[in-house]
Design an enzyme around this catalytic site. Structure first.
Site, PDB file in Angstrom:
ATOM      1  N   HIS A 167       7.008  10.960  -6.934  1.00 37.52           N
ATOM      2  CA  HIS A 167       5.946   9.337  -7.407  1.00 37.52           C
ATOM      3  C   HIS A 167       4.551   9.212  -7.923  1.00 37.52           C
ATOM      4  O   HIS A 167       3.875   9.782  -7.629  1.00 37.52           O
ATOM      5  CB  HIS A 167       6.313   8.295  -6.213  1.00 37.52           C
ATOM      6  CG  HIS A 167       5.823   8.671  -4.655  1.00 37.52           C
ATOM      7  ND1 HIS A 167       6.302  10.033  -4.274  1.00 37.52           N
ATOM      8  CD2 HIS A 167       4.321   8.385  -4.562  1.00 37.52           C
ATOM      9  CE1 HIS A 167       5.350  10.424  -3.208  1.00 37.52           C
ATOM     10  NE2 HIS A 167       4.491   9.358  -3.026  1.00 37.52           N
ATOM     11  N   GLU A 216       3.277  12.798   0.869  1.00 35.79           N
ATOM     12  CA  GLU A 216       3.775  12.052   2.180  1.00 35.79           C
ATOM     13  C   GLU A 216       4.799  12.454   2.071  1.00 35.79           C
ATOM     14  O   GLU A 216       5.512  12.410   2.542  1.00 35.79           O
ATOM     15  CB  GLU A 216       3.048  11.392   3.138  1.00 35.79           C
ATOM     16  CG  GLU A 216       1.326  11.438   3.195  1.00 35.79           C
ATOM     17  CD  GLU A 216       1.030  10.545   3.920  1.00 35.79           C
ATOM     18  OE1 GLU A 216       1.453   8.962   3.697  1.00 35.79           O
ATOM     19  OE2 GLU A 216      -0.165   9.991   4.028  1.00 35.79           O
ATOM     20  N   VAL A 217       5.811  12.149   1.211  1.00 33.74           N
ATOM     21  CA  VAL A 217       7.343  11.418   0.944  1.00 33.74           C
ATOM     22  C   VAL A 217       7.795  12.382   0.036  1.00 33.74           C
ATOM     23  O   VAL A 217       6.973  12.337  -1.400  1.00 33.74           O
ATOM     24  CB  VAL A 217       6.986  10.005   0.488  1.00 33.74           C
ATOM     25  CG1 VAL A 217       8.915   9.822   0.115  1.00 33.74           C
ATOM     26  CG2 VAL A 217       6.575   9.216   1.728  1.00 33.74           C
ATOM     27  N   HIS A 224       1.850   6.955  -8.514  1.00 33.30           N
ATOM     28  CA  HIS A 224       1.138   5.712  -8.191  1.00 33.30           C
ATOM     29  C   HIS A 224       0.344   4.890  -9.597  1.00 33.30           C
ATOM     30  O   HIS A 224      -0.826   5.524  -9.941  1.00 33.30           O
ATOM     31  CB  HIS A 224      -0.046   6.131  -7.142  1.00 33.30           C
ATOM     32  CG  HIS A 224       0.276   6.665  -5.924  1.00 33.30           C
ATOM     33  ND1 HIS A 224       0.179   5.939  -4.810  1.00 33.30           N
ATOM     34  CD2 HIS A 224      -0.007   8.048  -5.742  1.00 33.30           C
ATOM     35  CE1 HIS A 224       0.686   7.171  -3.491  1.00 33.30           C
ATOM     36  NE2 HIS A 224       0.863   7.948  -3.971  1.00 33.30           N
ATOM     37  N   ASN A 273       1.127  12.600  -6.114  1.00 36.57           N
ATOM     38  CA  ASN A 273       0.421  13.862  -5.110  1.00 36.57           C
ATOM     39  C   ASN A 273       1.393  15.088  -4.970  1.00 36.57           C
ATOM     40  O   ASN A 273       2.523  14.567  -5.198  1.00 36.57           O
ATOM     41  CB  ASN A 273       0.346  13.225  -3.749  1.00 36.57           C
ATOM     42  CG  ASN A 273      -1.064  12.214  -3.867  1.00 36.57           C
ATOM     43  OD1 ASN A 273      -1.882  12.177  -4.390  1.00 36.57           O
ATOM     44  ND2 ASN A 273      -1.040  11.135  -3.265  1.00 36.57           N
ATOM     45  N   ILE A 316       4.069   0.062   0.334  1.00 36.44           N
ATOM     46  CA  ILE A 316       4.062  -0.917   1.479  1.00 36.44           C
ATOM     47  C   ILE A 316       2.154  -0.946   1.812  1.00 36.44           C
ATOM     48  O   ILE A 316       2.133  -1.714   2.901  1.00 36.44           O
ATOM     49  CB  ILE A 316       4.877  -0.083   2.799  1.00 36.44           C
ATOM     50  CG1 ILE A 316       5.172  -1.200   3.605  1.00 36.44           C
ATOM     51  CG2 ILE A 316       4.295   1.200   3.063  1.00 36.44           C
ATOM     52  CD1 ILE A 316       6.524  -0.949   4.296  1.00 36.44           C
TER      53      ILE A 316
HETATM   54  P1  AMP Z   1       2.278  10.554  -1.369  1.00 34.53           P
HETATM   55  O1  AMP Z   1       1.124  10.341   0.082  1.00 34.53           O
HETATM   56  O2  AMP Z   1       1.277  10.326  -2.052  1.00 34.53           O
HETATM   57  O3  AMP Z   1       3.071  10.636  -0.659  1.00 34.53           O
HETATM   58  O4  AMP Z   1       2.249   8.354  -1.480  1.00 34.53           O
HETATM   59  C1  AMP Z   1       3.398   8.013  -0.182  1.00 34.53           C
HETATM   60  C2  AMP Z   1       3.101   6.596  -0.247  1.00 34.53           C
HETATM   61  O5  AMP Z   1       4.568   5.984  -0.250  1.00 34.53           O
HETATM   62  C3  AMP Z   1       1.796   5.471   0.170  1.00 34.53           C
HETATM   63  O6  AMP Z   1       1.188   5.090  -0.581  1.00 34.53           O
HETATM   64  C4  AMP Z   1       3.371   5.440   0.993  1.00 34.53           C
HETATM   65  O7  AMP Z   1       2.244   3.944   1.271  1.00 34.53           O
HETATM   66  C5  AMP Z   1       4.086   4.717   0.765  1.00 34.53           C
HETATM   67  N1  AMP Z   1       4.892   3.922   1.346  1.00 34.53           N
HETATM   68  C6  AMP Z   1       5.575   5.119   2.371  1.00 34.53           C
HETATM   69  N2  AMP Z   1       6.949   4.182   2.680  1.00 34.53           N
HETATM   70  C7  AMP Z   1       7.196   3.109   2.545  1.00 34.53           C
HETATM   71  C8  AMP Z   1       7.842   2.011   2.008  1.00 34.53           C
HETATM   72  N3  AMP Z   1       8.827   2.040   2.596  1.00 34.53           N
HETATM   73  N4  AMP Z   1       8.003   1.350   1.155  1.00 34.53           N
HETATM   74  C9  AMP Z   1       6.574   1.852  -0.170  1.00 34.53           C
HETATM   75  N5  AMP Z   1       5.998   2.052   0.178  1.00 34.53           N
HETATM   76  C10 AMP Z   1       6.123   3.099   0.829  1.00 34.53           C
END
Ligand code: AMP
Length: 123
Positions: free
Chosen positions: A108, A103-104, A110, A95, A38
């Protein structure tokens, strides 16, 4: 699960997998979903997630089933080929937890490409 962190079923990628939040899907099969980040940090910035409940790479590489692990890594080729990133290359990042800057809390990858991504760390 032992030392794995507790999986939060309300994390944003779990909501995307349940169809509660929209996403721009670029690839999907029985094991994997890939969609546009996003907040893209490169011309092409894709997130690839397993459909199983894994908090991060440490959890997945320890507890993932062989089929899930193969599917995730095979999907990288399918996605990069589909998006035309295979010829010039790309960067693949995952990450993990606090020091990794995650963060999430759903594993995942990237995939970043479409242009030179630059040094691994900012100088
Ligand atoms: P990380 O810091 O590796 O956990 O990356 C989390 C990624 O998720 C970041 O690059 C955000 O921009 C991305 N992100 C968060 N919410 C969404 C969403 N709803 N759709 C797509 N990407 C997202």
């Amino acid at each position: 699960m032992g030392d794995a962190l507790m999986y939060d079923t309300n994390n944003i990628f779990a909501k995307i997998l349940r169809g509660e939040i929209p996403n721009k899907t670029v690839f999907e099969n029985d094991w994997v979903l890939a969609f546009e980040d996003i907040s893209p940090q490169a011309k092409v910035h894709i997130l690839v997630i397993p459909k199983g409940e894994y908090t991060d790479m440490d959890d997945f590489s320890k507890n993932g089933k062989p089929d899930e692990i193969v599917a995730l890594f095979r999907s990288v080729h399918e996605i990069t080929e589909k998006l035309g990133l295979d010829k010039d290359g790309y960067r693949l990042i995952s990450n993990c937890r606090a020091n990794g800057g995650q963060e999430v809390p759903h594993l995942h990858l990237h995939i970043m490409g479409g242009e030179p991504i630059g040094p691994l760390r900012a100088k």
